[in-house]
Design a protein around this motif. Structure first.
Motif, PDB file in Angstrom:
ATOM      1  N   GLY A  22       0.823  -1.212   0.000  1.00  0.00           N
ATOM      2  CA  GLY A  22       0.000   0.000   0.000  1.00  0.00           C
ATOM      3  C   GLY A  22       0.851   1.252   0.000  1.00  0.00           C
ATOM      4  O   GLY A  22       0.548   2.229  -0.698  1.00  0.00           O
ATOM      5  N   GLY A  23       1.955   1.222   0.756  1.00  0.00           N
ATOM      6  CA  GLY A  23       2.876   2.360   0.768  1.00  0.00           C
ATOM      7  C   GLY A  23       3.509   2.593  -0.598  1.00  0.00           C
ATOM      8  O   GLY A  23       3.638   3.739  -1.045  1.00  0.00           O
ATOM      9  N   LEU A  24       3.880   1.513  -1.282  1.00  0.00           N
ATOM     10  CA  LEU A  24       4.443   1.642  -2.629  1.00  0.00           C
ATOM     11  C   LEU A  24       3.420   2.241  -3.591  1.00  0.00           C
ATOM     12  O   LEU A  24       3.756   3.083  -4.442  1.00  0.00           O
ATOM     13  N   GLY A  25       2.154   1.807  -3.467  1.00  0.00           N
ATOM     14  CA  GLY A  25       1.101   2.363  -4.312  1.00  0.00           C
ATOM     15  C   GLY A  25       0.923   3.850  -4.087  1.00  0.00           C
ATOM     16  O   GLY A  25       0.745   4.631  -5.043  1.00  0.00           O
ATOM     17  N   ALA A  26       0.973   4.277  -2.834  1.00  0.00           N
ATOM     18  CA  ALA A  26       0.843   5.701  -2.519  1.00  0.00           C
ATOM     19  C   ALA A  26       2.025   6.497  -3.071  1.00  0.00           C
ATOM     20  O   ALA A  26       1.861   7.627  -3.559  1.00  0.00           O
ATOM     21  N   ILE A  27       3.236   5.919  -3.005  1.00  0.00           N
ATOM     22  CA  ILE A  27       4.427   6.592  -3.563  1.00  0.00           C
ATOM     23  C   ILE A  27       4.277   6.783  -5.073  1.00  0.00           C
ATOM     24  O   ILE A  27       4.622   7.842  -5.616  1.00  0.00           O
ATOM     25  N   LEU A  28       3.728   5.778  -5.755  1.00  0.00           N
ATOM     26  CA  LEU A  28       3.528   5.895  -7.207  1.00  0.00           C
ATOM     27  C   LEU A  28       2.570   7.039  -7.542  1.00  0.00           C
ATOM     28  O   LEU A  28       2.748   7.731  -8.546  1.00  0.00           O
ATOM     29  N   VAL A  29       1.552   7.225  -6.689  1.00  0.00           N
ATOM     30  CA  VAL A  29       0.613   8.330  -6.910  1.00  0.00           C
ATOM     31  C   VAL A  29       1.313   9.677  -6.752  1.00  0.00           C
ATOM     32  O   VAL A  29       1.076  10.623  -7.522  1.00  0.00           O
ATOM     33  N   LEU A  30       2.194   9.778  -5.770  1.00  0.00           N
ATOM     34  CA  LEU A  30       2.843  11.051  -5.460  1.00  0.00           C
ATOM     35  C   LEU A  30       4.115  11.296  -6.267  1.00  0.00           C
ATOM     36  O   LEU A  30       4.587  12.444  -6.338  1.00  0.00           O
ATOM     37  N   TRP A  31       4.685  10.238  -6.888  1.00  0.00           N
ATOM     38  CA  TRP A  31       6.048  10.341  -7.404  1.00  0.00           C
ATOM     39  C   TRP A  31       6.204  11.379  -8.507  1.00  0.00           C
ATOM     40  O   TRP A  31       7.110  12.208  -8.465  1.00  0.00           O
ATOM     41  N   ARG A  32       5.331  11.358  -9.511  1.00  0.00           N
ATOM     42  CA  ARG A  32       5.499  12.273 -10.639  1.00  0.00           C
ATOM     43  C   ARG A  32       5.417  13.743 -10.232  1.00  0.00           C
ATOM     44  O   ARG A  32       6.318  14.529 -10.550  1.00  0.00           O
ATOM     45  N   PRO A  33       4.355  14.165  -9.490  1.00  0.00           N
ATOM     46  CA  PRO A  33       4.336  15.581  -9.074  1.00  0.00           C
ATOM     47  C   PRO A  33       5.460  15.936  -8.106  1.00  0.00           C
ATOM     48  O   PRO A  33       6.003  17.047  -8.160  1.00  0.00           O
ATOM     49  N   TYR A  34       5.840  15.003  -7.246  1.00  0.00           N
ATOM     50  CA  TYR A  34       6.919  15.236  -6.288  1.00  0.00           C
ATOM     51  C   TYR A  34       8.260  15.408  -7.024  1.00  0.00           C
ATOM     52  O   TYR A  34       9.044  16.320  -6.734  1.00  0.00           O
ATOM     53  N   ARG A  35       8.509  14.534  -8.014  1.00  0.00           N
ATOM     54  CA  ARG A  35       9.755  14.595  -8.781  1.00  0.00           C
ATOM     55  C   ARG A  35       9.799  15.860  -9.636  1.00  0.00           C
ATOM     56  O   ARG A  35      10.852  16.468  -9.816  1.00  0.00           O
ATOM     57  N   ARG A  36       8.633  16.269 -10.162  1.00  0.00           N
ATOM     58  CA  ARG A  36       8.571  17.472 -10.983  1.00  0.00           C
ATOM     59  C   ARG A  36       9.009  18.702 -10.195  1.00  0.00           C
ATOM     60  O   ARG A  36       9.695  19.582 -10.702  1.00  0.00           O
ATOM     61  N   VAL A  37       8.614  18.761  -8.933  1.00  0.00           N
ATOM     62  CA  VAL A  37       8.959  19.907  -8.083  1.00  0.00           C
ATOM     63  C   VAL A  37      10.419  19.845  -7.658  1.00  0.00           C
ATOM     64  O   VAL A  37      11.125  20.860  -7.651  1.00  0.00           O
ATOM     65  N   PHE A  38      10.900  18.650  -7.317  1.00  0.00           N
ATOM     66  CA  PHE A  38      12.210  18.539  -6.662  1.00  0.00           C
ATOM     67  C   PHE A  38      13.341  18.107  -7.597  1.00  0.00           C
ATOM     68  O   PHE A  38      14.446  17.891  -7.146  1.00  0.00           O
ATOM     69  N   ARG A  39      13.041  18.010  -8.901  1.00  0.00           N
ATOM     70  CA  ARG A  39      14.104  17.625  -9.835  1.00  0.00           C
ATOM     71  C   ARG A  39      15.235  18.649  -9.830  1.00  0.00           C
ATOM     72  O   ARG A  39      16.407  18.317  -9.852  1.00  0.00           O
ATOM     73  N   GLN A  40      14.881  19.937  -9.794  1.00  0.00           N
ATOM     74  CA  GLN A  40      15.882  21.012  -9.758  1.00  0.00           C
ATOM     75  C   GLN A  40      15.626  21.932  -8.559  1.00  0.00           C
ATOM     76  O   GLN A  40      15.773  23.142  -8.656  1.00  0.00           O
TER      77      GLN A  40
END
Length: 519
Positions: free
Chosen positions: A190-208
């Motif tokens: 369940g934690g992995l599933g939640a990370i997948l939901v958050l990963w793209r917007p989170y990575r978009r903000v924190f990439r740079q």
């Protein structure tokens, strides 16, 4: 303010869905695996519950608070990176501790077969850093949808894995411990599933994004706040779970010391654990009220509107007390029917009735804690929780040996009562509203007492010969209780117009009432 309120409603709705899922799945789960299988799962559940609270409603709340205090996006990103670093260290320490000391922990629970379950649940803590920091950042920037979505996805995956494990264990003839280990893997998945939901917007903000070194706070300052404020919020969010963890270490051992055979002790602990989903459901509405009104109190304080703050706090206390008292009284009077309906027998009804009192006490603790959080007073709640926990640890085994699971339920109520009294003492005098509560108390007694009497008269004549009869008794009792309580509360004017408007569908109820009076 509209954005804050909209975000609060989104989070409230997702929290309600998650809490309902978390409570409801345990009924079919218990029916599939029996009391012993339920015991195995519930022995380890508090460890999972702590991890879930840390990643969902504990540390994210603190991180969002610190992020919201930052003046620019770069500072917000740097603070989030700091939180991620600290949480990564914390999660690895917890994970290593659970993996290395699983056997001593299982032995302390008087059941060495629980070792693999503890090791499996340890993996969920590896998802905590990303989940808590991402949720905290998005909440701090008032983007509640991502947190809400990840929360619901996490619960759906976890519940699906648990119910599948229970069903498949019957097909494959697994032992309760094999079933429990697979069911606990749902926490990590369940934690992995939640990370997948958050990963793209989170990575978009924190990439740079800005590095942690750009934070306006040093690691020392942030770490100190992380421990004091963040730790207080996280532990207080997990208050009932911490008390359940004490039960995991003491109840089964105490029952064996009292002379119960091992299989009997496991079954009795499983019966006692039936109370947890019932209490969770009873607390859903009161928790929603606290979450909804908290932004209003914070906004009033920010604008130095002390009277608005005191009035909103008063509304929160009245609503929490009224709703939780009705839920507690209704659950206690209907417990024999509900126990038979949901779990197939009436075993442990008295201990479940005693345990149900925690709905009222926890609802009031949460209400007063919301007031103290608005005032940034975390020390009082931390000390209150510490004293309550000491009472539970010190007396639980003694009372289990003497009174069985009823004793454990009674000590839980005593511990919560200690916490409530200490939290109440820390609340400002204008919020306590002792004069208003003297008027409110008798009105609440009339509404609740009348409801209990009506439910008892309606249901007493119906013999409970099986689950089908229990369905009828429960349905009649719930409908009667709700109708009578609403009518008596309206008659004695239990809640003010402003308080009724704070309740979902309250405006419609007032319009209906006005139309009825005109007719």
């Amino acid at each position: 303010m509209q954005q804050v309120m909209r975000g609060a409603w989104i989070l409230t709705l997702s929290s309600l869905i998650a809490k309902i899922l978390s409570a409801v799945y345990r009924v079919p789960f218990q029916n599939l695996v029996g009391d012993t299988g339920f015991y195995v799962y519930q022995q380890i559940y508090p460890i999972y519950g702590l991890g879930m609270t840390f990643a969902l409603s504990g540390f994210p709340v603190f991180i969002s608070k610190v992020v919201a205090e930052a003046k620019d996006p770069l500072a917000q990103q740097a603070i989030t990176r700091q939180a991620l670093v600290l949480l990564t260290w914390l999660s690895w320490v917890i994970f290593a501790g659970l993996e290395l000391f699983a056997e001593p922990l299982a032995w302390s629970m008087a059941d060495s077969n629980l070792t693999p379950l503890i090791q499996v649940v340890g993996f969920m803590f590896l998802t905590m850093p990303t989940l808590a920091s991402a949720r905290g950042y998005f909440q701090g920037t008032f983007d509640m949808v991502k947190t809400a979505t990840s929360q619901v996805v996490e619960q759906f995956i976890r519940v699906a894995v648990i119910l599948f494990a229970a069903w498949w264990s019957l097909q494959a003839h697994w032992s309760p411990y094999q079933m429990g280990a697979v069911a606990m893997s749902g926490a990590f998945l369940g934690g992995l599933g939640a990370i997948l939901v958050l990963w793209r917007p989170y990575r978009r903000v924190f990439r740079q994004a800005a590095p942690a070194s750009a934070s306006p706070m040093s690691y020392w300052t942030f770490g100190r706040r992380f421990i004091t404020e963040g730790g207080s919020i996280a532990l207080f969010s997990a208050m009932l779970i911490v008390l359940q963890l004490v039960d995991s270490f003491t109840i089964k051992r105490g029952l064996v010391l009292a002379g119960a055979l091992e299989p009997v002790a496991k079954s009795l602990k499983g019966i006692y654990d039936r109370g947890q989903p019932l209490v969770q459901l009873g607390l859903v509405v009161a928790t929603a009220l606290a979450t909804t009104l908290l932004p209003t109190m914070t906004h009033a304080l920010a604008n130095r509107q002390r009277q608005v703050f005191a009035r909103t706090a008063g509304e929160l206390i009245h609503l929490s007390l009224g709703v939780s008292a009705a839920a507690t009284a209704g659950l206690i009077i209907l417990m024999p029917a509900i126990n038979l309906l949901l779990f197939g027998d009436t075993a442990g009804t008295l201990s479940l009735q005693v345990y149900s009192l925690s709905i009222l006490i926890v609802a009031m603790i949460n209400a007063y804690n919301s007031v103290l959080q608005s005032l940034n007073n975390y020390r009082a709640t931390t000390w209150a929780l510490a004293f309550g926990l000491l009472v539970k640890i010190g007396l639980n085994t003694l009372f289990v040996v003497r009174y069985g699971t009823v004793g454990a339920a009674a000590i839980t109520i005593l511990s919560l009562g200690v916490i409530l009294n200490l939290v109440y003492l820390a609340v400002p005098s204008e919020v306590k509203m002792q004069g208003a509560l003297r008027i409110f108390g008798p009105k609440l007694f009339i509404a609740t007492g009348g409801m209990v009497l009506a439910v008892w008269l309606v249901t007493a004549a119906v013999p409970m010969t099986g689950r089908i009869a229990a369905v009828g008794v429960s349905a009649i009792g719930v409908v009667t209780g709700v109708v009578v309580f609403v009518l008596l509360a309206s008659w004695v004017k239990l809640f003010s117009v402003r308080e009724v408007l704070s309740i979902p569908a309250g405006r419609r109820f007032l319009k209906w009432q006005q139309q009825r009076r005109k007719r």
